[in-house]
Enzyme design. Sequence first.
Site, PDB file in Angstrom:
ATOM      1  CE1 TYR A 177     -52.197  48.418 -57.978  1.00 23.10           C
ATOM      2  CE2 TYR A 177     -52.290  49.780 -59.947  1.00 23.10           C
ATOM      3  CZ  TYR A 177     -51.589  48.957 -59.102  1.00 23.10           C
ATOM      4  OH  TYR A 177     -50.278  48.656 -59.366  1.00 23.10           O
TER       5      TYR A 177
ATOM      6  CG  HIS B  76     -45.658  45.753 -57.568  1.00 27.91           C
ATOM      7  ND1 HIS B  76     -47.018  45.577 -57.476  1.00 27.91           N
ATOM      8  CD2 HIS B  76     -45.498  46.830 -58.376  1.00 27.91           C
ATOM      9  CE1 HIS B  76     -47.644  46.506 -58.169  1.00 27.91           C
ATOM     10  NE2 HIS B  76     -46.739  47.287 -58.739  1.00 27.91           N
TER      11      HIS B  76
ATOM     12  CE  LYS C  78     -48.735  42.082 -61.317  1.00 24.58           C
ATOM     13  NZ  LYS C  78     -48.118  42.977 -60.327  1.00 24.58           N
TER      14      LYS C  78
ATOM     15  CE1 TYR D 118     -43.542  55.051 -62.099  1.00 20.69           C
ATOM     16  CE2 TYR D 118     -44.200  55.871 -64.251  1.00 20.69           C
ATOM     17  CZ  TYR D 118     -44.513  55.266 -63.060  1.00 20.69           C
ATOM     18  OH  TYR D 118     -45.799  54.875 -62.806  1.00 20.69           O
TER      19      TYR D 118
ATOM     20  NE  ARG E 107     -42.388  49.945 -60.435  1.00 21.43           N
ATOM     21  CZ  ARG E 107     -41.738  50.965 -60.987  1.00 21.43           C
ATOM     22  NH1 ARG E 107     -40.450  50.869 -61.260  1.00 21.43           N
ATOM     23  NH2 ARG E 107     -42.364  52.096 -61.253  1.00 21.43           N
TER      24      ARG E 107
ATOM     25  CB  SER F 236     -52.193  49.279 -65.183  1.00 17.89           C
ATOM     26  OG  SER F 236     -52.315  49.894 -63.910  1.00 17.89           O
TER      27      SER F 236
END
Length: 377
Positions: free
Chosen positions: A133, A278, A254, A28, A281, A110
């Site tokens: 987000y 990213h 970003k 991951y 990803r 995050s």
Amino acid sequence: MDLHQRYPALSDLKAKAQKRLPWFVFEYLDSATGEERTQLRNRHGLDAVQLMPSILHGEQEVDLSVDLFGQRHPLPFGVSPVGMSGLFWPNAERLLAAAATRHGLPYGLSTVASRTPEEVGDCLNGNGWFQIYPPRDPEIRADMLKRARDAGFTTLVLTVDVPVASRRERQVRSGLTSPPRLTPRLLAQVARCPAWAMGMAKMGMPRMRLIDGYADKATGLSSTEHVGYLLRTSPDWTYLQALRDAWDGPLVVKGVMDARDVKPLEAAGVDGIWVSNHAGRQFDAAPASIDVLPAIRAETKLPVIFDSGVEGGLDICRAVALGADFVMLGRAWHYALGALGAKGPDHLVDLLRRDLLANMGQMGAKTLTDLPQRQLR
């Protein structure tokens, strides 16, 4: 034995972390999406940046400090926000936030971390960046922003390069789901990693605590998605303006890769441009972040932040030489935690500092502003 003898480079920390972490956890952390071509382009792009050594400068003092959003940081790098950071090492968010504060570096949390802003806030000292987000519901958005501000986060980061979930096939093959479920296959891997397992036994398996507080139940998600996908939206320019109106501190966007977006972002009132793919990803056809950096730099006088593929102090020099004001690292901090636990972040800071000094010494660069002059064109 001194840590610099055993782990003189980030690659050594990565190799050690791979041995100490369950395979599904390492996959991951380390994986990208698709055939991982963008991740490879990031590495090749950085390797292609050549810098000219310079001679006969005598002994010199090197200043690595940088001003960013009204703060003076002693080093030109910080901790990038990473989703589910606590999966990679128990209590990772608090360990990294505390380490960043000790060294005067920004720490990014995050939205989909395994700790809430309130759980990290006491580790900050004006160094907190909150990455959002974008929630679809304006009330949830307002509440998230208030919680981040009240917890001591001073800079807001809107990530714009995740309009949909990426496939991350390598992660899927590992057997990891969201939220993590310890199947017999995964438990066999955990049993071979006692330090990680004991830490998780004390802390409990991580979950996205901030997001979980807003969603009673999530269904219909793929193994690379999470509950946040039921709450979030793909932001547009109107959404960005709403964030600008709601947040009275620095606002950074970003995921900028196209220089044509810079002037509209300036017009929207953002305070910083974050160049990032990213780390490969999200989209496997994207160019290397370093390749688009010079064109974006040419379009703005705002602070330019850079990430994607950075593996040491020389890569930080390369990014600064091509126009970055500041560099953020994500995976690196978690390799350090996986390798050395709580001692890892301090060692990584020292490792990067020494690497910066060594390479700047070769170029006769006394400050970061000297680096663009050393670029070979």
